[in-house]
Scaffold this motif. Structure first.
Motif, short mmCIF file in Angstrom:
data_model
loop_
_atom_site.label_atom_id
_atom_site.label_comp_id
_atom_site.label_asym_id
_atom_site.label_seq_id
_atom_site.Cartn_x
_atom_site.Cartn_y
_atom_site.Cartn_z
N ILE A 151 20.96 -54.08 -63.06
CA ILE A 151 21.75 -54.05 -61.84
C ILE A 151 22.49 -52.72 -61.77
CG2 ILE A 151 22.06 -56.55 -61.71
CD1 ILE A 151 24.83 -56.19 -62.94
N ILE A 152 22.90 -52.32 -60.57
CA ILE A 152 23.66 -51.09 -60.35
C ILE A 152 25.11 -51.45 -60.08
CG2 ILE A 152 23.97 -49.09 -58.87
CD1 ILE A 152 21.57 -48.83 -60.64
N ASP A 153 25.99 -50.82 -60.82
CA ASP A 153 27.43 -51.02 -60.65
C ASP A 153 28.03 -49.70 -60.18
OD1 ASP A 153 29.98 -52.43 -60.95
OD2 ASP A 153 30.32 -51.02 -62.59
N GLU A 154 29.01 -49.78 -59.28
CA GLU A 154 29.64 -48.58 -58.73
C GLU A 154 31.10 -48.51 -59.16
OE1 GLU A 154 30.71 -46.56 -54.38
OE2 GLU A 154 29.39 -48.30 -54.51
N GLY A 155 31.49 -47.36 -59.69
CA GLY A 155 32.88 -47.15 -60.08
C GLY A 155 33.32 -45.75 -59.70
N LEU A 156 34.44 -45.30 -60.28
CA LEU A 156 34.97 -43.96 -60.02
C LEU A 156 35.08 -43.20 -61.34
CD1 LEU A 156 37.86 -44.72 -57.49
CD2 LEU A 156 35.60 -43.80 -56.97
N THR A 157 34.77 -41.94 -61.31
CA THR A 157 34.94 -41.07 -62.47
C THR A 157 35.60 -39.79 -62.02
OG1 THR A 157 33.82 -40.17 -64.41
CG2 THR A 157 32.72 -39.87 -62.31
N ARG A 158 36.33 -39.15 -62.93
CA ARG A 158 37.07 -37.93 -62.59
C ARG A 158 36.08 -36.78 -62.41
NH1 ARG A 158 41.80 -37.72 -60.09
NH2 ARG A 158 43.35 -36.30 -60.98
N ASP A 159 36.35 -35.98 -61.39
CA ASP A 159 35.46 -34.86 -61.08
C ASP A 159 36.29 -33.62 -60.77
OD1 ASP A 159 32.77 -33.76 -60.50
OD2 ASP A 159 33.58 -33.54 -58.50
N TYR A 160 35.85 -32.48 -61.30
CA TYR A 160 36.52 -31.21 -61.08
C TYR A 160 35.56 -30.29 -60.33
CZ TYR A 160 39.50 -33.26 -64.64
OH TYR A 160 40.32 -34.12 -65.35
N PRO A 161 35.72 -30.18 -59.00
CA PRO A 161 34.74 -29.46 -58.18
C PRO A 161 34.55 -28.00 -58.58
CG PRO A 161 36.25 -30.73 -56.79
CD PRO A 161 36.80 -30.76 -58.18
N TYR A 162 35.60 -27.37 -59.13
CA TYR A 162 35.50 -25.95 -59.47
C TYR A 162 35.24 -25.72 -60.95
CZ TYR A 162 37.07 -25.33 -54.74
OH TYR A 162 37.15 -25.39 -53.38
N ALA A 163 34.88 -26.79 -61.66
CA ALA A 163 34.46 -26.71 -63.06
C ALA A 163 35.46 -25.91 -63.88
CB ALA A 163 33.05 -26.15 -63.15
N ASP A 164 35.02 -24.76 -64.43
CA ASP A 164 35.87 -24.03 -65.38
C ASP A 164 36.85 -23.08 -64.74
OD1 ASP A 164 33.99 -22.27 -64.44
OD2 ASP A 164 33.57 -21.35 -66.39
N LEU A 165 36.89 -22.96 -63.42
CA LEU A 165 37.74 -21.96 -62.79
C LEU A 165 39.23 -22.23 -62.97
CD1 LEU A 165 35.88 -21.15 -59.45
CD2 LEU A 165 35.84 -19.90 -61.62
N ALA A 166 39.60 -23.48 -63.17
CA ALA A 166 41.02 -23.80 -63.36
C ALA A 166 41.20 -24.81 -64.48
CB ALA A 166 41.62 -24.33 -62.06
N SER A 167 40.30 -24.82 -65.44
CA SER A 167 40.32 -25.86 -66.46
C SER A 167 41.57 -25.82 -67.33
CB SER A 167 39.07 -25.75 -67.34
OG SER A 167 38.95 -24.46 -67.92
N HIS A 168 42.09 -24.62 -67.63
CA HIS A 168 43.27 -24.54 -68.48
C HIS A 168 44.53 -25.00 -67.75
CE1 HIS A 168 40.56 -21.57 -70.52
NE2 HIS A 168 40.98 -22.26 -71.56
N ILE A 169 44.50 -24.98 -66.44
CA ILE A 169 45.63 -25.48 -65.66
C ILE A 169 45.52 -26.99 -65.50
CG2 ILE A 169 46.79 -25.41 -63.42
CD1 ILE A 169 45.77 -22.54 -63.10
#
Length: 659
Positions: A151-169
């Motif tokens: 079966i397919i289950d739908e949830g939410l996961t954290r996503d960072y659209p700009y990847a590494d551009l602001a990762s340290h912040i």
């Protein structure tokens, strides 16, 4: 007859005793039933309901993190997961093989599902794969008849659209560890729940987390869900707004490129940080989904330290960017004025030691302005000898060096401004005058972070207001968020006259005929930039090497090359922004750091809402355009080399005493 009568009496007596006993037992049983069914009815009704009804937590959507214009930097995206229920499959292994033929499934996940199926009840769903794409989910749905139990289950996961551009912040989220369970939040017990582990995600974790909802479900004796009886949705997490402009953050990060470097852009009046780039960086999405051992080893073993926020935690000898501190200390002490000159023959002798200037033949007669413009080391050796380390240390602290700035991020380094008392307490040794001379050119024990150098530059640019950096427009109060109060800054107690001398000298560094950063000058509708170059040594130059010829940075291994630094503010005529740049093991400041600061400052001015466009630099991008809108004319990552620079970077490759 007599015997029969006696027997009858005995029998009657026994019947009465047995009947009485039975009556007593029935009475006791009735009393017990009355107690259980009437007196304890509420208690047992509750126990029965608890066995029949389960309360299940519903994790709330995590709050978004956005930039100063509302552009999403950390969001939640749909997470399609494939689950399998073993009791609905005829052959679990056959189902997994069929699944693998449609969607990639690693051997590890294949064996994991089989192992979990042997430990769990057959009706409990087991995760086969997470983070399925829409196409993968659709393929599984289409082939559902061939995948019994899937079966397919739908949830939410954290996503960072700009990847590494602001990762340290931004930091990242990850699964809850045992040491993280310190409060009474039941959400922390959920197996798939994620909390902030670094950056803003960690500092603002509670308001971002939100409040859980609840689902009341009916289950049977073995725990199988029969139906949902009631559902209460949770409270989504709060949105956190940063002062960062993701377009400028994007530009600064790409301009630093693959170098081990950091760049900070700051509003000199409010302290708001418009960009804070540290490169190389890491992709926080990898932490959100879970790093593999190999990914972690790669990050941890990289000599350029992608996991470290160099802008905040990197501590470097500031080199010649520290000379403004010495100049202001001299002016405020009254021991020297701006017009007094010092002759530079290329070195200064102190006892048996020679302290060399970066220019072998010397600069000749230097006053304060020309000494900063040409970055003469001997001038500042002499100034430091006259005023002493205590006055220098006091001015450095006033300008924001040597102590944490209390920014809203963990891991901030304090830097180091040495003094006599510090050396005695730390090393148990007395201070010697040669160390004062070395400190005057930002070497020796002196350490500063790029963030502190940006604050120092901002306090000079705004004529001595004790501006402090801020990264978030909200403050945490009782687990919630409230708007930050308008900043109010005290004076650092330095006269405007002294500041004017130093600002004029910094202007000549970039715009003077002999300025060490003259080829990084800008002219935007008559507005210019002021700055200061610096180079900090990471190795000691011996007398033997000095006599035979100092090796150039290009001839040295990467880890032995000098650090390149540059600090600046603009417009010089009405300061608004301060920029600091450091490039690790690059070489001269004017050659490697100044061109980067030049480009970043131009982009900062171009994005200034009070301006339309900086002519001849980058194509105008509307304020509401996405941060990845195309740039032209040297914009974006194509600006790899920057403007041409001279070889005179005003840095002290030969600073410090010779033995």
């Amino acid at each position: 007859m007599q015997k029969d009568g006696d027997r009858s009496k005995v029998f009657a007596r026994r019947v009465v005793l047995l009947g009485g006993g039975k009556a007593l037992l029935v009475s006791l049983l009735g009393a017990r039933m009355y107690y259980l069914q009437v007196m304890e009815a509420d208690t047992y009704r509750t126990l029965a309901d608890e066995n029949r009804i389960n309360m299940r937590l519903i994790p709330p959507p995590r709050g978004h993190i956005v930039d100063r214009f509302g552009v999403p930097l950390a969001v939640n995206r749909q997470n399609f997961r494939a689950l399998v229920i073993a009791e609905r499959t005829r052959d679990l292994e056959q189902t997994l093989r069929a699944f693998r033929s449609l969607t990639p499934l690693t051997d590890y996940d294949y064996q994991r599902v089989l192992k979990e199926s042997s430990r769990r009840r057959s009706f409990v769903p087991i995760t086969v794969r997470e983070n399925l794409t829409w196409e993968q989910m659709a393929v599984i749905q289409v082939h559902a008849p061939d995948l019994p139990g899937v079966i397919i289950d739908e949830g939410l996961t954290r996503d960072y659209p700009y990847a590494d551009l602001a990762s340290h912040i931004l930091g990242y989220v990850a699964a809850v560890a045992e040491e993280d369970i310190t409060g009474d939040d039941p959400l922390l017990e959920l197996p798939d729940f994620r909390i902030g582990k670094a950056g803003i995600e960690k500092v603002y974790d509670l308001p971002l987390r939100g409040k859980s909802g609840a689902s009341q479900v009916e289950v049977n004796a073995v725990g199988r869900i029969i139906r949902e009886l009631r559902r209460e949705e949770g409270e989504p997490g709060h949105e956190v707004q940063l002062t960062i402009d993701i377009r400028l953050q994007d530009f600064a990060s790409r301009r630093l490129g693959e170098q081990s470097a950091a760049c900070v852009v700051m509003d000199v009046h409010t302290g708001e940080l418009l960009a804070m780039a540290s490169m190389p960086a890491y992709d926080p999405n990898a932490f959100a989904r879970g790093l593999t051992n190999q990914e972690w080893k790669t990050l941890a073993s990289d000599p350029r330290a992608p996991l470290r926020n160099k802008a905040l935690a990197g501590q470097y000898a500031p080199g010649s960017t520290f000379k403004m501190v010495v100049a202001l200390a001299a002016l405020e002490s009254g021991i020297m004025n701006a017009e007094q000159t010092v002759f530079c023959p290329g070195h200064l002798r102190l006892g048996n030691h020679l302290f060399h200037c970066w220019k072998r033949g010397g600069h000749g007669h230097m006053n304060m302005t020309s000494a900063i413009e040409q970055s003469c080391d001997v001038y500042f050796y002499e100034v430091a000898r006259r005023i002493g380390i205590e006055r220098i240390a006091d001015m450095a602290h006033r300008l924001g060096l040597g102590s944490p700035l209390d920014i809203e991020l963990p891991g901030e380094a304090s830097g180091l401004i040495p003094s006599k008392a510090w050396k005695t307490a730390t090393l148990g040794q007395p201070w010697v005058q040669g160390e004062t001379l070395v400190a005057s050119i930002g070497q020796g024990y002196v350490l500063a972070t790029p963030m502190q150098l940006a604050v120092m530059t901002a306090r000079i640019a705004n004529d001595g207001l004790a501006v402090r950096p801020t990264l978030c427009r909200q403050a945490v109060v009782d687990g919630g968020l409230v708007p930050q109060s308008p900043p109010s800054f005290d004076s650092i107690g330095v006269s405007r006259q002294s500041m004017a001398v130093v600002k004029n000298a910094m202007w000549r560094v970039v715009n003077g005929n002999r300025g060490t950063a003259r080829r990084s000058a800008i002219d935007v509708d008559g507005q210019t930039m002021a700055g200061k170059t610096g180079t900090s040594q990471v190795r000691r130059i011996t007398m033997q090497e000095r006599q035979s010829g100092v090796r150039s940075n290009e001839d040295l291994p990467w880890e032995f090359r000098d650090h390149a630094l540059f600090v600046c503010f603009a417009p010089a005529e009405a300061p608004r922004y301060a920029v600091s740049v450091i490039v690790e093991h690059a070489g001269g400041g004017s050659r490697h750091a100044a061109p980067i600061a030049h480009d970043v400052m131009l982009e900062t001015l171009r994005l200034d809402p009070s301006r339309n466009r900086v002519p001849g630099q980058t194509a105008a991008i509307p304020r509401d355009a996405p941060p990845d809108a195309p740039r032209t004319q040297n914009g974006g990552a194509e600006m790899a080399a920057g403007p041409a620079t001279g070889t005179n970077d005003g840095s002290p490759p030969a600073g410090g005493p010779l033995q």
